[in-house]
Structure formats: structure tokens, C-alpha cells
Motif scaffolding. Structure first.
Motif, PDB file in Angstrom:
ATOM      1  N   ALA A 170       0.823  -1.215   0.000  1.00  0.00           N
ATOM      2  CA  ALA A 170       0.000   0.000   0.000  1.00  0.00           C
ATOM      3  C   ALA A 170       0.856   1.264   0.000  1.00  0.00           C
ATOM      4  CB  ALA A 170      -0.933  -0.001   1.212  1.00  0.00           C
ATOM      5  N   LEU A 171       2.009   1.214   0.651  1.00  0.00           N
ATOM      6  CA  LEU A 171       2.882   2.383   0.699  1.00  0.00           C
ATOM      7  C   LEU A 171       3.565   2.634  -0.646  1.00  0.00           C
ATOM      8  CD1 LEU A 171       4.616   1.851   4.185  1.00  0.00           C
ATOM      9  CD2 LEU A 171       2.679   3.332   3.635  1.00  0.00           C
ATOM     10  N   LEU A 172       3.725   1.580  -1.456  1.00  0.00           N
ATOM     11  CA  LEU A 172       4.421   1.708  -2.732  1.00  0.00           C
ATOM     12  C   LEU A 172       3.494   2.024  -3.900  1.00  0.00           C
ATOM     13  CD1 LEU A 172       6.636   0.293  -0.995  1.00  0.00           C
ATOM     14  CD2 LEU A 172       7.350  -0.887  -3.067  1.00  0.00           C
ATOM     15  N   LEU A 173       2.199   1.759  -3.741  1.00  0.00           N
ATOM     16  CA  LEU A 173       1.271   1.949  -4.860  1.00  0.00           C
ATOM     17  C   LEU A 173       1.285   3.371  -5.434  1.00  0.00           C
ATOM     18  CD1 LEU A 173      -1.823  -0.211  -3.826  1.00  0.00           C
ATOM     19  CD2 LEU A 173      -0.229  -0.591  -5.725  1.00  0.00           C
ATOM     20  N   PRO A 174       1.392   4.436  -4.614  1.00  0.00           N
ATOM     21  CA  PRO A 174       1.451   5.777  -5.201  1.00  0.00           C
ATOM     22  C   PRO A 174       2.669   5.997  -6.108  1.00  0.00           C
ATOM     23  CG  PRO A 174       0.929   5.900  -2.863  1.00  0.00           C
ATOM     24  CD  PRO A 174       1.322   4.489  -3.140  1.00  0.00           C
ATOM     25  N   PHE A 175       3.696   5.152  -5.975  1.00  0.00           N
ATOM     26  CA  PHE A 175       4.923   5.298  -6.760  1.00  0.00           C
ATOM     27  C   PHE A 175       5.043   4.224  -7.840  1.00  0.00           C
ATOM     28  CE2 PHE A 175       5.730   6.695  -2.380  1.00  0.00           C
ATOM     29  CZ  PHE A 175       6.161   8.003  -2.574  1.00  0.00           C
ATOM     30  N   GLN A 176       3.975   3.487  -8.127  1.00  0.00           N
ATOM     31  CA  GLN A 176       4.099   2.294  -8.963  1.00  0.00           C
ATOM     32  C   GLN A 176       4.589   2.604 -10.380  1.00  0.00           C
ATOM     33  OE1 GLN A 176       0.325   0.308  -9.305  1.00  0.00           O
ATOM     34  NE2 GLN A 176      -0.828   2.182  -9.685  1.00  0.00           N
ATOM     35  N   ASP A 177       4.134   3.686 -10.987  1.00  0.00           N
ATOM     36  CA  ASP A 177       4.587   4.028 -12.337  1.00  0.00           C
ATOM     37  C   ASP A 177       6.083   4.361 -12.343  1.00  0.00           C
ATOM     38  OD1 ASP A 177       2.053   3.665 -13.396  1.00  0.00           O
ATOM     39  OD2 ASP A 177       1.476   5.755 -13.061  1.00  0.00           O
ATOM     40  N   ARG A 178       6.500   5.056 -11.330  1.00  0.00           N
ATOM     41  CA  ARG A 178       7.920   5.412 -11.198  1.00  0.00           C
ATOM     42  C   ARG A 178       8.770   4.168 -10.987  1.00  0.00           C
ATOM     43  NH1 ARG A 178      10.018   9.585  -6.501  1.00  0.00           N
ATOM     44  NH2 ARG A 178      12.239   9.696  -7.108  1.00  0.00           N
ATOM     45  N   ILE A 179       8.255   3.229 -10.196  1.00  0.00           N
ATOM     46  CA  ILE A 179       8.981   1.983  -9.936  1.00  0.00           C
ATOM     47  C   ILE A 179       9.146   1.179 -11.216  1.00  0.00           C
ATOM     48  CG2 ILE A 179       8.824  -0.264  -8.773  1.00  0.00           C
ATOM     49  CD1 ILE A 179       7.486   1.226  -6.416  1.00  0.00           C
ATOM     50  N   ALA A 180       8.098   1.099 -12.029  1.00  0.00           N
ATOM     51  CA  ALA A 180       8.174   0.343 -13.282  1.00  0.00           C
ATOM     52  C   ALA A 180       9.215   0.955 -14.227  1.00  0.00           C
ATOM     53  CB  ALA A 180       6.807   0.307 -13.956  1.00  0.00           C
ATOM     54  N   LYS A 181       9.228   2.276 -14.330  1.00  0.00           N
ATOM     55  CA  LYS A 181      10.167   2.940 -15.243  1.00  0.00           C
ATOM     56  C   LYS A 181      11.609   2.811 -14.768  1.00  0.00           C
ATOM     57  CE  LYS A 181       6.785   6.316 -16.941  1.00  0.00           C
ATOM     58  NZ  LYS A 181       6.369   7.737 -16.929  1.00  0.00           N
ATOM     59  N   LEU A 182      11.830   2.953 -13.467  1.00  0.00           N
ATOM     60  CA  LEU A 182      13.216   2.871 -12.988  1.00  0.00           C
ATOM     61  C   LEU A 182      13.736   1.436 -13.056  1.00  0.00           C
ATOM     62  CD1 LEU A 182      13.496   1.613  -9.814  1.00  0.00           C
ATOM     63  CD2 LEU A 182      12.444   3.797  -9.273  1.00  0.00           C
ATOM     64  N   THR A 183      12.843   0.452 -12.910  1.00  0.00           N
ATOM     65  CA  THR A 183      13.259  -0.949 -13.056  1.00  0.00           C
ATOM     66  C   THR A 183      13.723  -1.214 -14.482  1.00  0.00           C
ATOM     67  OG1 THR A 183      11.678  -1.630 -11.346  1.00  0.00           O
ATOM     68  CG2 THR A 183      12.536  -3.342 -12.806  1.00  0.00           C
ATOM     69  N   LEU A 184      12.960  -0.714 -15.448  1.00  0.00           N
ATOM     70  CA  LEU A 184      13.359  -0.841 -16.853  1.00  0.00           C
ATOM     71  C   LEU A 184      14.686  -0.133 -17.092  1.00  0.00           C
ATOM     72  CD1 LEU A 184      12.693  -1.663 -19.789  1.00  0.00           C
ATOM     73  CD2 LEU A 184      11.460   0.511 -20.006  1.00  0.00           C
ATOM     74  N   GLY A 185      14.850   1.054 -16.513  1.00  0.00           N
ATOM     75  CA  GLY A 185      16.090   1.799 -16.673  1.00  0.00           C
ATOM     76  C   GLY A 185      17.297   1.069 -16.105  1.00  0.00           C
ATOM     77  N   LEU A 186      17.117   0.398 -14.968  1.00  0.00           N
ATOM     78  CA  LEU A 186      18.222  -0.349 -14.368  1.00  0.00           C
ATOM     79  C   LEU A 186      18.657  -1.508 -15.252  1.00  0.00           C
ATOM     80  CD1 LEU A 186      17.150  -0.468 -10.610  1.00  0.00           C
ATOM     81  CD2 LEU A 186      19.081   0.777 -11.573  1.00  0.00           C
ATOM     82  N   LEU A 187      17.697  -2.222 -15.828  1.00  0.00           N
ATOM     83  CA  LEU A 187      18.039  -3.340 -16.710  1.00  0.00           C
ATOM     84  C   LEU A 187      18.763  -2.848 -17.962  1.00  0.00           C
ATOM     85  CD1 LEU A 187      14.753  -5.431 -16.387  1.00  0.00           C
ATOM     86  CD2 LEU A 187      17.025  -6.114 -15.598  1.00  0.00           C
ATOM     87  N   CYS A 188      18.359  -1.685 -18.461  1.00  0.00           N
ATOM     88  CA  CYS A 188      19.029  -1.119 -19.641  1.00  0.00           C
ATOM     89  C   CYS A 188      20.440  -0.640 -19.304  1.00  0.00           C
ATOM     90  CB  CYS A 188      18.210   0.045 -20.205  1.00  0.00           C
ATOM     91  SG  CYS A 188      16.628  -0.432 -20.930  1.00  0.00           S
ATOM     92  N   ALA A 189      20.634  -0.156 -18.081  1.00  0.00           N
ATOM     93  CA  ALA A 189      21.934   0.410 -17.695  1.00  0.00           C
ATOM     94  C   ALA A 189      22.923  -0.631 -17.202  1.00  0.00           C
ATOM     95  CB  ALA A 189      21.730   1.471 -16.603  1.00  0.00           C
ATOM     96  N   CYS A 190      22.456  -1.833 -16.879  1.00  0.00           N
ATOM     97  CA  CYS A 190      23.340  -2.857 -16.315  1.00  0.00           C
ATOM     98  C   CYS A 190      24.409  -3.264 -17.336  1.00  0.00           C
ATOM     99  CB  CYS A 190      22.526  -4.078 -15.906  1.00  0.00           C
ATOM    100  SG  CYS A 190      23.482  -5.324 -15.021  1.00  0.00           S
ATOM    101  N   PRO A 191      25.693  -3.208 -16.974  1.00  0.00           N
ATOM    102  CA  PRO A 191      26.767  -3.584 -17.914  1.00  0.00           C
ATOM    103  C   PRO A 191      26.628  -5.023 -18.388  1.00  0.00           C
ATOM    104  CG  PRO A 191      27.671  -2.450 -15.988  1.00  0.00           C
ATOM    105  CD  PRO A 191      26.233  -2.736 -15.678  1.00  0.00           C
ATOM    106  N   ALA A 192      27.082  -5.264 -19.603  1.00  0.00           N
ATOM    107  CA  ALA A 192      26.937  -6.595 -20.212  1.00  0.00           C
ATOM    108  C   ALA A 192      27.635  -7.674 -19.398  1.00  0.00           C
ATOM    109  CB  ALA A 192      27.482  -6.559 -21.637  1.00  0.00           C
ATOM    110  N   GLU A 193      28.763  -7.326 -18.762  1.00  0.00           N
ATOM    111  CA  GLU A 193      29.550  -8.339 -18.055  1.00  0.00           C
ATOM    112  C   GLU A 193      29.026  -8.630 -16.650  1.00  0.00           C
ATOM    113  OE1 GLU A 193      31.511  -4.324 -17.198  1.00  0.00           O
ATOM    114  OE2 GLU A 193      30.572  -5.334 -18.903  1.00  0.00           O
ATOM    115  N   SER A 194      28.052  -7.843 -16.155  1.00  0.00           N
ATOM    116  CA  SER A 194      27.565  -7.994 -14.770  1.00  0.00           C
ATOM    117  C   SER A 194      26.407  -8.994 -14.721  1.00  0.00           C
ATOM    118  CB  SER A 194      27.150  -6.631 -14.214  1.00  0.00           C
ATOM    119  OG  SER A 194      28.239  -5.738 -14.197  1.00  0.00           O
TER     120      SER A 194
END
Length: 291
Positions: A209-233
Motif C-alpha cells: 500500500a505504501l508503494l502503490l502511489p509510486f508504482q509508475d515510477r517503480i516500473a520505469k526505474l526498473t526498466l532503466g536499471l536493466l538497460c543500464a546494467c553492464p553486459a559483463e555484470s
């Protein structure tokens, strides 16, 4: 160097009944040391704190609030950590000073390499290496002290989200073309973010319930992290995929649906590294199935 050796000795002492009478004093001292030590010593302090808290939870209730405050302080310093990392783009050490090689100062013995190295270590409260060790201890404390949980999660959640959004302007590409120091610092950042994403997944399951107000932001930053993760990691990407799957298993899943086409891209999910493509496809497919 002496402090480092003493901490290593404490770390190797068997945590038996002998520790019980002094465990509270030891952990209180270690928490205070994290605030003033360099990053290497602070990492050892945090590892000791985790092991002692895991074994003596009932005796360490009093350190819960001080450590949670320390965790918030470290996350609050995320911008400072990123600035220190970015300053490695133009290190002063690359410039050649105008020194007469025959002068007495040039021919005199230099400082001890161990001392010189220690001067270059980041302060503990401004280090991604230290931040990497914090989430697992916080989770252990919250599991043992639920009364501190909701207030703490409400306060630290904006700091966590901000930290996860740091440097998502192509960090993976940056690490490939950067020098060794900057590349290593970028790996520290990505590793800290993967641990923090797992931290967020823990909150998503227990405090949805505490995270639901931020759910759109969480989805976008999760996608951003996967895109930014180095190939060797590979290990870091695996941890991100597992954490994302836990998040998607909650009501926050609906925020990921508009981004489903991006998650269907295997370059986003498993990256371009050969090891990642060989190892991570089962984790990626499991995530897509849940989504």
C-alpha cells in the motif's frame, strides 16, 4: 591499518556464548564506527553487524533505531556519491607535475603505499560499497522489529527511489569507454542499485500500500536499471530479474503492463553479454510469464 586488522580479528572470532555479555556494546560501537570510518573498514563493520544481529536479535533491539537512522543518512548521500564517481572522469592524478627529478624531494623515499591508498578511500557514508551492505541488515532489523517498519519505510522510500534513478543516462555504455577507476565505480553503483532493488522488492511484498502511489515510477526505474546494467555484470542482472519478479507478483504489476513491449526485448532483459544470454534466459522467461 591497525583498525582494519582489529576489525578482521573481531570478524573471525567465533560468535558463541562468549559474545553474549558484550554483543550490545560491540554492535553499538560498530554502528558508530560506520559513521566515521573509510569505506573498506565500514564494509567489515557492516558484515560483523549483520552476523551478530542474525544470531542475537533479541539482545539487539536497542540498536534498531540508530541503525535505521544511519541507513537513511547513507541513502541521503547518494547524490554526493555520484558526484564523487563522476569526478573520476578527469582525475588529477593523470596530470604530470613539473618536478626536477634530481631534486632532494624527488629522490627521497615516498610515503608508504598502504597509507597512501587509505587516504584515497571514500568516507563510509559516501560510498556505494557501503550502501551495498546496508539493505540486508535493514531487512533483518525490520523482520525482528516490526514496530519500526512502517514509519521507516515511509521515510526512506523517496530516498530509495531517487537512488535507483541515479546515472540511468547510459551507464552501461559509459562503463565500456571509461577508464578502469570509473568503470569500477560504475560497477559499484550498479551493484548497490541491484541490492536496493531487492530491498524495494521486500517492501513491495510487505508494504504494498505504501508503494502503490509510486508504482509508475517503480516500473520505469526498473526498466532503466536493466538497460543500464553492464553486459559483463551477469550476477547483478540476475539479482535485478529476481527482484523485478517479486515486484511484479504484487499489485504493482499493472504499472508494468504499458512497458511490456520493452520487457519483451531480450537485449533489455538478458543484455548483450554471452554469459548473461546463456544463464539468464530462464529468469527472464519466468518474469515475462508473471507479467
Amino acid at each position: 591499518r591497525l583498525r582494519s586488522t582489529l576489525l578482521e580479528i573481531i570478524q573471525r572470532i567465533p560468535h558463541s556464548e562468549v559474545f553474549k555479555p558484550i554483543v550490545q556494546e560491540v554492535v553499538t560501537t560498530l554502528v558508530s564506527l560506520v559513521k566515521i570510518e573509510n569505506e573498506d573498514n565500514a564494509v567489515v563493520c557492516l558484515k560483523i553487524i549483520y552476523e551478530l544481529h542474525r544470531m542475537y536479535r533479541q539482545l539487539l533491539e536497542s540498536i534498531a533505531q540508530p541503525f535505521l537512522e544511519l541507513a537513511s543518512e547513507i541513502y541521503r548521500n547518494a547524490d554526493q556519491m555520484l558526484k564523487a564517481m563522476d569526478s573520476m572522469d578527469t582525475p588529477a592524478s593523470l596530470s604530470t607535475p613539473n618536478v626536477n627529478l634530481m631534486s632532494p624531494s624527488a629522490m627521497s623515499p615516498g610515503p608508504d603505499t598502504g597509507d597512501a591508498a587509505s587516504k584515497n578511500l571514500s568516507p563510509a557514508t559516501a560510498s556505494f560499497k557501503v550502501l551495498t551492505e546496508v539493505p540486508i541488515i535493514v531487512v533483518s532489523i525490520i523482520q525482528a522489529n516490526r514496530r519500526h517498519a512502517e514509519q521507516f519505510v515511509t521515510g526512506i522510500l523517496p530516498l530509495i527511489l531517487h537512488m535507483l534513478e541515479l546515472n540511468q543516462r547510459g551507464a552501461g555504455a559509459q562503463s565500456e569507454g571509461a577508464g578502469h577507476s570509473l568503470r569500477a565505480a560504475n560497477v559499484d553503483l550498479i551493484t548497490a542499485q541491484s541490492k536496493t532493488l531487492s530491498f524495494l522488492a521486500f517492501f513491495a511484498r510487505g508494504f504494498t500500500a505504501l508503494l502503490l502511489p509510486f508504482q509508475d515510477r517503480i516500473a520505469k526505474l526498473t526498466l532503466g536499471l536493466l538497460c543500464a546494467c553492464p553486459a559483463e555484470s551477469t550476477a547483478t542482472r540476475k539479482e535485478m530479474l529476481i527482484a523485478t519478479r517479486h515486484i511484479v507478483a504484487t499489485e504493482i504489476r499493472k504499472a508494468f503492463v504499458p512497458l511490456a513491449d520493452r520487457f519483451l526485448d531480450m537485449q533489455v532483459l538478458v543484455g548483450s553479454g554471452l554469459a548473461s544470454q546463456c544463464i539468464l534466459k530462464p529468469f527472464a522467461f519466468s518474469l515475462l510469464a508473471d507479467l
